[in-house]
Design an enzyme around this catalytic site. Structure first.
Site, PDB file in Angstrom:
ATOM      1  N   GLU A 252       1.022  -1.234   0.015  1.00  0.00           N
ATOM      2  CA  GLU A 252      -0.133  -0.046   0.045  1.00  0.00           C
ATOM      3  C   GLU A 252       0.763   1.136   0.039  1.00  0.00           C
ATOM      4  O   GLU A 252       1.888   1.322   0.831  1.00  0.00           O
ATOM      5  CB  GLU A 252      -0.947  -0.070   1.350  1.00  0.00           C
ATOM      6  CG  GLU A 252      -1.955   1.237   1.306  1.00  0.00           C
ATOM      7  CD  GLU A 252      -2.579   1.236   2.645  1.00  0.00           C
ATOM      8  OE1 GLU A 252      -3.594   2.143   2.617  1.00  0.00           O
ATOM      9  OE2 GLU A 252      -2.043   0.712   3.597  1.00  0.00           O
ATOM     10  N   LYS A 317      -9.789   2.029  -3.261  1.00  0.00           N
ATOM     11  CA  LYS A 317     -10.213   1.650  -1.954  1.00  0.00           C
ATOM     12  C   LYS A 317     -11.490   2.112  -1.571  1.00  0.00           C
ATOM     13  O   LYS A 317     -12.001   3.348  -1.773  1.00  0.00           O
ATOM     14  CB  LYS A 317      -9.388   2.014  -0.860  1.00  0.00           C
ATOM     15  CG  LYS A 317      -9.608   1.354   0.534  1.00  0.00           C
ATOM     16  CD  LYS A 317      -8.373   1.749   1.277  1.00  0.00           C
ATOM     17  CE  LYS A 317      -8.713   1.115   2.804  1.00  0.00           C
ATOM     18  NZ  LYS A 317      -7.819   1.420   3.739  1.00  0.00           N
ATOM     19  N   CYS A 369      -5.753  -2.737   2.872  1.00  0.00           N
ATOM     20  CA  CYS A 369      -5.549  -2.534   4.316  1.00  0.00           C
ATOM     21  C   CYS A 369      -7.018  -2.891   5.020  1.00  0.00           C
ATOM     22  O   CYS A 369      -6.903  -4.065   5.214  1.00  0.00           O
ATOM     23  CB  CYS A 369      -4.974  -1.012   4.641  1.00  0.00           C
ATOM     24  SG  CYS A 369      -4.797  -0.786   6.347  1.00  0.00           S
TER      25      CYS A 369
END
Length: 490
Positions: A252, A317, A369
């Site tokens: 990330e 995301k 994440c």
């Protein structure tokens, strides 16, 4: 007073069942002791207080690491970070206060206790964007109960843990509820035995070499402008050591510059790997400029960015971390304290209908994440995927238990979907996890290195991928209704 103290202690035992301690029998001890405290309450109000103290023990210990990001990287004074963390834990504890309250009102049976626990865990997972952390079922990932996960996910495992632990206490009490709880517990144990014989997914190709690059760039340096060139050098040099034919994964925000700023560098890395028969996937911040203004996103892209069909191979995301990636009510609170102005805290969520990524002929379901913690999102995107990939930067939480808890929960997603999970991080835990949730290979935390491994593409559908949480929510409601009926007959 003694039983209130016992409730708090019981809650403090709960996190010991999770990483990094992994004392999973403590899960049953904690839940059983909490249920015992509920039984001794003489009013619904007292039951709520004991449940709140139980939850305060769970989160006061279990998420104490939250203050690390506030203090170490959010520049919040320690005298503020600790109370902020305590307030957060006290808020989360309300869910267990409500669970104990509902259980007391509906008869205090193990059935009602398990049902209310599951419903409120589910609510905690989406209310105010949700905080789906430390569900009881995660503590059972390395136990004989783990084969239940492909059937009912972490929800069925949670229900199993709460039901079995509370039934042991219930059997010592009078009333027909104990026999119903015992019968259901026996059914769960029998189902666990049967689950060991079931397989829902199958290999869909040869083993694929994969290389996960762990840059281990300190968080206090990562976002500095002076580190940008050095960061490129670190990832380029590590990638240059990887043999031909590997799928290479950077974590990330491996590069802290927007893709649109460093397109040439990223595409050159992808082309060099492609020339050697490999593939390239990287986390990278994304910037879009249109008539509505500038939009920033936390993204993961397969490079070269455009596939043979001409479409961009990028995923943005969806589940953003409050305050870390976006600031609620930002017009009111930005600028009040430095923590509300963390780097990259102005992201926009991606569209839920985005397609999965494709690399070296395999379809890969991507998660960035925090969103690997959402069971239904992972299950939904896993249909048709050969493998799962999650990239993260857990450096925000230093050497605390937070990153290890995060890793344990990510493993559950592989088990629920019957697919291998490739996990790339900045400083650990970088790992390859098989379809049973077992760690195949991993790098030590806080080391700069490349993990060379391989994964098995798999296809098929687990029951949990089809049904999600709903059958278990329905069962929980049935348990609550049954408890209410028993309460009326007393």
């Amino acid at each position: 007073m003694r039983d209130r103290l016992l409730a708090l202690i019981a809650g403090l035992l709960f996190p010991l069942a999770f990483a990094p301690y992994d004392l999973w029998p403590m899960l049953f001890v904690s839940i059983g002791a909490g249920f015992f405290c509920l039984q001794q309450a003489d009013s619904a109000r007292e039951a709520f207080l004991r449940g709140w103290l139980y939850g305060l023990g769970i989160f006061g210990f279990g998420i104490s690491w939250v203050h690390v990001s506030m203090h170490d990287y959010g520049f919040m004074p320690l005298w503020m970070a600790i109370p902020f963390t305590a307030i957060f834990a006290a808020f989360l504890a309300l869910f267990y206060g409500l669970s104990f309250y509902v259980s007391w009102r509906l008869g205090r049976s193990a059935l009602v206790f398990a049902g209310s626990w599951l419903v409120l865990d589910w609510v905690r997972g989406w209310l105010l964007t949700g905080f789906p952390w430390l569900y009881a079922g995660y503590g059972l990932i390395d136990t004989p109960f783990s084969p239940l996960a492909p059937i009912g996910g972490v929800w069925l495992l949670t229900l199993t843990a709460v039901l079995l632990a509370s039934t042991v206490i219930q059997l010592r009490l009078p009333g027909p509820q104990r026999w119903l709880a015992a019968a259901l517990s026996v059914l769960v144990l029998a189902s666990t035995g049967i689950a060991h014989t079931l397989t829902f997914t199958r290999p869909s190709g040869e083993m694929q070499p994969v290389a996960l690059v762990q840059g281990n760039i300190p968080q206090d340096l990562k976002w500095q402008l002076s580190m940008r060139e050095r960061t490129r050098e670190i990832y380029h040099d590590l990638t240059a050591t990887i043999p031909d034919g590997y799928l290479v994964i950077w974590p990330e925000s491996a590069l802290t510059e927007f893709y649109q700023t460093i397109t040439d560098f990223v595409e050159q890395e992808g082309e060099a790997l492609a020339a050697r028969g490999g593939g390239f996937i990287t986390g990278v911040p994304w910037r879009t400029v249109d008539n509505g203004g500038i939009t920033y996103r936390n993204s993961i892209a397969a490079i070269p960015l455009r596939g043979e069909d001409g479409l961009e191979r990028v995923y943005h995301k969806q589940k953003l971390v409050p305050f870390g990636e976006y600031v609620p009510m930002q017009s009111l609170i930005r600028g009040l304290i430095p923590f509300f102005d963390l780097p990259m805290s102005g992201f926009t969520a991606g569209n839920p209908t985005q397609p999965n990524l494709n690399a070296l002929g395999h379809t890969i379901a991507p998660f960035i994440c925090y969103e690997i913690l959402y069971p239904e999102q992972v299950a939904s995107r896993s249909h048709g995927a050969d493998a799962l990939i999650t990239i993260s930067n857990d450096a925000w939480f230093g050497t605390s238990a937070g990153p290890l808890q995060h890793f344990q929960m990510a493993r559950m997603r592989a088990l629920e979907t019957g697919r291998w999970l490739l996990r790339g991080t900045n400083n650990g835990v970088t790992a390859v996890i098989d379809d049973h949730g077992k760690v195949v290979d991993a790098l030590p935390q806080f080391e700069r290195d490349v993990l060379l491994s391989q994964y098995q593409p798999r296809q098929g559908t687990t029951p949990f991928m089809i049904t999600g949480v709903w059958p278990w929510l329905v069962l929980a409601v049935i348990l609550l209704v049954a408890g209410a009926r028993f309460r009326i007959r007393k």
